[in-house]
Write an enzyme that holds these catalytic residues in place. Sequence first.
Site, PDB file in Angstrom:
ATOM      1  CB  SER A 121      48.307 -52.704-108.328  1.00  0.00           C
ATOM      2  OG  SER A 121      48.454 -54.008-108.824  1.00  0.00           O
ATOM      3  CG  ASP A 172      45.111 -58.048-103.562  1.00  0.00           C
ATOM      4  OD1 ASP A 172      45.034 -58.709-104.618  1.00  0.00           O
ATOM      5  OD2 ASP A 172      45.595 -56.906-103.507  1.00  0.00           O
ATOM      6  CG  HIS A 177      44.310 -55.693-106.413  1.00  0.00           C
ATOM      7  ND1 HIS A 177      45.508 -55.661-105.730  1.00  0.00           N
ATOM      8  CD2 HIS A 177      44.602 -55.217-107.658  1.00  0.00           C
ATOM      9  CE1 HIS A 177      46.470 -55.204-106.513  1.00  0.00           C
ATOM     10  NE2 HIS A 177      45.950 -54.919-107.690  1.00  0.00           N
TER      11      HIS A 177
END
Lengths: 279, 279
Positions: B148, B226, B259
């Site tokens: 991320s 995600d 995620h």
Amino acid sequence: MELVASNKVVGGWHKRYRHASTTTQCDMTFAVFLPEITNTGQKVPVLYWLSGLTCTDENFMQKAGAFKVANELGIAIVAPDTSPRGDNVPDDPKGDYDFGLGAGFYLNATMPPFDKHYQMYDYVVTELPQLIKSHFPVTQQQAISGHSMGGHGALTIGLRNIEQYSSISAFSPIVHPQQCPWGIKAFTGYLGIDTKTWQKYDATALMSTNEFEQPIPILIDQGDADGFLDEQLQPWHLQKAAEHINYPLTFNMREGYDHSYFFISSFIDEHLRFHASHF
Amino acid sequence: MELVASNKVVGGWHKRYRHASTTTQCDMTFAVFLPEITNTGQKVPVLYWLSGLTCTDENFMQKAGAFKVANELGIAIVAPDTSPRGDNVPDDPKGDYDFGLGAGFYLNATMPPFDKHYQMYDYVVTELPQLIKSHFPVTQQQAISGHSMGGHGALTIGLRNIEQYSSISAFSPIVHPQQCPWGIKAFTGYLGIDTKTWQKYDATALMSTNEFEQPIPILIDQGDADGFLDEQLQPWHLQKAAEHINYPLTFNMREGYDHSYFFISSFIDEHLRFHASHF
């Protein structure tokens, strides 16, 4: 049963559920890992994992690194919480970590005010497996494992329900709670001072007094750098009792390992293969 | 350098250290995994792992399940914190999770009051590797990866220092921060409103404007479930820029993954093998 979270992992699924428990008379949360082959409805055996003091259903699922091999072996894993929870559930009067919330010790409390909700033995032995069998693609085959207080839970629940599980394993278990500070505090608070009522929740006592016509194998791993080893865990009590009756117990003392999930993650694959070999 | 924690794991060691950083002008904590072969002093290559928003050095080490394969391949892993920390370090004025503490974005801030401590680019590129090389049994070989915000860090740091790393990988990276809400907020706060200063911290801009005579391979994994994919991550921007210059980028869209670290733990072994093949 309410789905709280759902995450795809190694081709299978990690899911968390909340449900109103009739046994603990409060909402309970548990987590389940379902291997990839269950996506098509195939049934798999279940390993119950009981966590240690302060934990919830999340610790093992996030930290143990068990999913790759569990997926390969086709094993579902169910992790209950370590105590009842909620605004109405009484906690340790001082808020200590080793009694009350997060510290249910997998027994049925008899002492007020804990007796109403702290019925974790019945929850793990009866209500949760019924729920799992009715909602997930699992066979009748069950094994049980756990860490520290959860190792105590796995050993006592397994030894008292040999027909229900095919094998037992534990990491760093409390094996003789009636003779260690954590156990004495918990048993006094949940069961009262009559130590006769403590025996059925003490793995060493069960090993010393019960007869096992068809014993199920036990695997224990313990780190020799575990800070709780000498005062709380004392695995030699169980080893000695098992040797006395020639019970099939494999005990591994692991050099340099501590009480953390770094230790569990190092040897969880061996425990999974052990359980798979006995289903 | 102060040892904060030390845990044996898969035969090697997980260790946490705190040190006074000259770059961020505060105490910084980082974690290192050392595979078993380093116990005898053998030197190994290093993978730097950069975590995402809200994380510390602990998330990857506890949740990624990377140690077994890293041990097998003989790779050390270093995980820095995601921002400077401490009483004197300014945070997001509103206390939001996506700016300030836990959200350093791996850049050198130029805007007061953040410019004094938020120098995470220099910390990761220069100070931390010097510290690692002087204290641990590592070779000169380095790779970089992250998740991320940390995927953004790995891509931008890797692409700007191609001579320093042999490969780059990322899970669910922010690839075009100057065009997504997280990035716009962070870059405005740390760098000011002159977007010319943003380009060197934007992987898609770097891919579009830089020349790479000896490109190093990039591997990206992204889950299609995600929740941040469409608004924040938008990997297609980087894919398009890479295709335009024929840059060696492998992109895997993974069906059903989100995620979380459940996703990372599902594919971290492939990333480790990717980096090992390029050392």
